[in-house]
Write an enzyme that holds these catalytic residues in place. Structure first.
Site, PDB file in Angstrom:
ATOM      1  N   ARG A 101       0.818  -1.209   0.000  1.00 50.55           N
ATOM      2  CA  ARG A 101       0.000   0.000   0.000  1.00 50.55           C
ATOM      3  C   ARG A 101       0.850   1.257   0.000  1.00 50.55           C
ATOM      4  NH1 ARG A 101      -3.061   1.651  -2.764  1.00 50.55           N
ATOM      5  NH2 ARG A 101      -3.954  -0.448  -2.662  1.00 50.55           N
ATOM      6  N   LYS A 136       1.698  25.184  -3.846  1.00 49.51           N
ATOM      7  CA  LYS A 136       0.489  24.542  -3.322  1.00 49.51           C
ATOM      8  C   LYS A 136       0.676  23.023  -3.349  1.00 49.51           C
ATOM      9  CE  LYS A 136      -2.414  28.372  -4.864  1.00 49.51           C
ATOM     10  NZ  LYS A 136      -3.496  28.823  -5.774  1.00 49.51           N
ATOM     11  N   LYS A 168       3.741  39.324  -3.859  1.00 43.59           N
ATOM     12  CA  LYS A 168       2.329  39.100  -4.161  1.00 43.59           C
ATOM     13  C   LYS A 168       1.515  40.363  -3.877  1.00 43.59           C
ATOM     14  CE  LYS A 168       0.699  35.333  -4.670  1.00 43.59           C
ATOM     15  NZ  LYS A 168       0.215  34.642  -5.885  1.00 43.59           N
ATOM     16  N   GLU A 198       3.835  40.259  -8.707  1.00 37.87           N
ATOM     17  CA  GLU A 198       2.491  40.029  -9.233  1.00 37.87           C
ATOM     18  C   GLU A 198       1.831  41.356  -9.582  1.00 37.87           C
ATOM     19  OE1 GLU A 198      -1.837  38.593  -7.492  1.00 37.87           O
ATOM     20  OE2 GLU A 198      -0.023  37.700  -6.656  1.00 37.87           O
ATOM     21  N   ASP A 219      -1.677  38.039 -13.067  1.00 43.31           N
ATOM     22  CA  ASP A 219      -2.667  37.264 -12.322  1.00 43.31           C
ATOM     23  C   ASP A 219      -4.082  37.497 -12.835  1.00 43.31           C
ATOM     24  OD1 ASP A 219      -3.327  35.469 -10.170  1.00 43.31           O
ATOM     25  OD2 ASP A 219      -4.180  37.193  -9.130  1.00 43.31           O
TER      26      ASP A 219
END
Length: 292
Positions: A101, A136, A168, A198, A219
Site C-alpha cells: 500500500r 500549493k 504578491k 504580481e 494574475d
C-alpha cells in the site's frame, strides 16, 4: 530523467511505513503468509498516464526487507497504457505484501501529478509557454511532487520562500505599492536572487517596468490583457500567467505569448493514477505456484 537521491526519499518512505505498521505490524500478512514464502509481484498500469515515483516504490520494499529485489522497466517520465508493466519485485512474500500500500500510494499519487502535467503541457506544446507548478503542495512532499511535475514535462517554480522573491498582491498592499515593495526588496536581497512581482492590471505592469524586476506574474488576466501585457513587456521580463488555469482555458492563455503558466491544481488536485499490484501471471503451467 534525473532521479532524486535516496537520502531525500527515505525519510518520507520510512514515515509512511511506520504509520502503516502501527504498534503491532501487519497482522493480516503475518497470520496468513508463511515466513519462508517468496513470490514475484508486478506493478501494472490500470489507466494511461505518465509514471513518477518509482524510486519511492522501490524503497518501500527494500527498506522493509533488504532481501527484496526490485526491477523498474518503465522509469519516471515514461508514458504507459493500461496493462503496461512498470516494474516487478521479487523476494519474501510478507515484505512484498506489507509494503504494497505504501508503494502504491506514493507511486499513484506522483504518477497522477505527472499525468496531469503532461496533459496540460501537451495541450500547449505548439506555443512557447511552459507549464509550471506552485507552492500549493502537500506538506512534506514538495520535492517529490515537484519532481513529478518535471516527469510530466513541466517546470518548477520556487521550492520555498528562501530561493527567490515573489512579491504578491498582499505584499504590495502592505508595502505601499509596487515601487516601494520592489525597492525594499532590491536593498535587502543578494544580487543572485531573482525578483518577480504580481500585477493585476496593465497600469501596475507599467509601474513594474519602470522600477525593474526579473519576472512578472500576470494574475487572472484575460487572454486579451495577457497579449497586451506581453506586448508591453517586449522581452524585458519573464512573463508568467496564473489564475483560473485548467484544460479548457490553458490554450488561449498560452497563445497570448506568455513564457510560463503556473497551475496550482497540478499538485493540489491531480487525481491518482490507478496502478495495481499483481502476482506475476507468467509462471507457466508447469512452474511452481506464484507464492511458494
Amino acid at each position: 530523467m534525473r532521479a532524486l537521491p535516496d537520502i531525500l526519499l527515505e525519510p518520507v518512505v520510512r514515515a509512511a511505513l511506520l504509520e502503516d505498521l502501527g504498534r503491532a505490524g501487519d497482522l493480516t500478512t503475518d497470520a496468513t503468509i508463511p515466513p519462508d514464502a517468496t513470490t514475484t509481484v508486478r506493478l501494472v498500469a490500470r489507466d494511461a498516464g505518465v509514471v513518477a515515483g518509482t524510486d519511492l516504490a522501490r524503497l518501500a520494499w527494500t527498506l522493509l526487507d533488504p532481501r527484496i529485489e526490485v526491477r523498474i522497466d518503465r522509469g519516471d517520465g515514461s508514458r504507459v497504457a493500461p496493462g503496461d508493466v512498470i516494474g516487478e519485485a521479487t523476494g519474501p512474500a510478507r515484505g512484498l505484501l506489507t509494503a504494497e500500500r505504501v508503494a502504491l500510494n506514493l507511486l499513484g499519487h506522483l504518477s497522477g501529478i505527472a499525468t496531469a502535467t503532461a496533459e496540460l503541457a501537451d495541450a500547449v506544446s505548439h506555443t512557447r509557454a511552459r507549464v509550471c507548478c506552485t507552492r500549493k503542495t502537500t506538506p512534506g512532499l514538495r520535492a517529490l511532487e515537484k519532481h513529478a511535475v518535471r516527469a510530466g514535462g513541466g517546470d518548477n517554480h520556487r521550492f520555498g520562500l528562501d530561493d527567490a522573491v515573489l512579491i504578491k498582491d498582499n505584499h504590495v498592499a502592505v508595502a505601499g505599492g509596487i515601487t516601494a515593495a520592489v525597492t525594499r526588496v532590491r536593498a535587502e536581497v543578494g544580487h543572485l536572487v531573482k525578483v518577480e512581482c504580481e500585477v493585476d492590471t496593465l497600469d501596475q505592469l507599467r509601474e513594474l517596468l519602470e522600477v525593474g524586476a526579473d519576472a512578472v506574474l500576470l494574475d487572472n488576466m484575460t487572454p486579451y490583457l495577457l497579449r497586451e501585457a506581453v506586448r508591453l513587456v517586449d522581452g524585458r521580463l519573464v512573463t508568467e500567467a496564473s489564475g483560473g488555469v485548467d484544460a479548457t482555458t490553458i490554450v488561449p492563455i498560452a497563445e497570448a505569448g506568455v513564457d510560463l503558466i503556473s497551475v496550482g491544481r497540478l499538485t493540489h488536485s491531480a487525481p491518482v493514477l490507478d496502478i495495481g499490484l499483481d502476482i506475476d501471471p507468467d509462471i507457466g503451467p508447469d512452474a511452481p505456484p506464484a507464492v511458494t
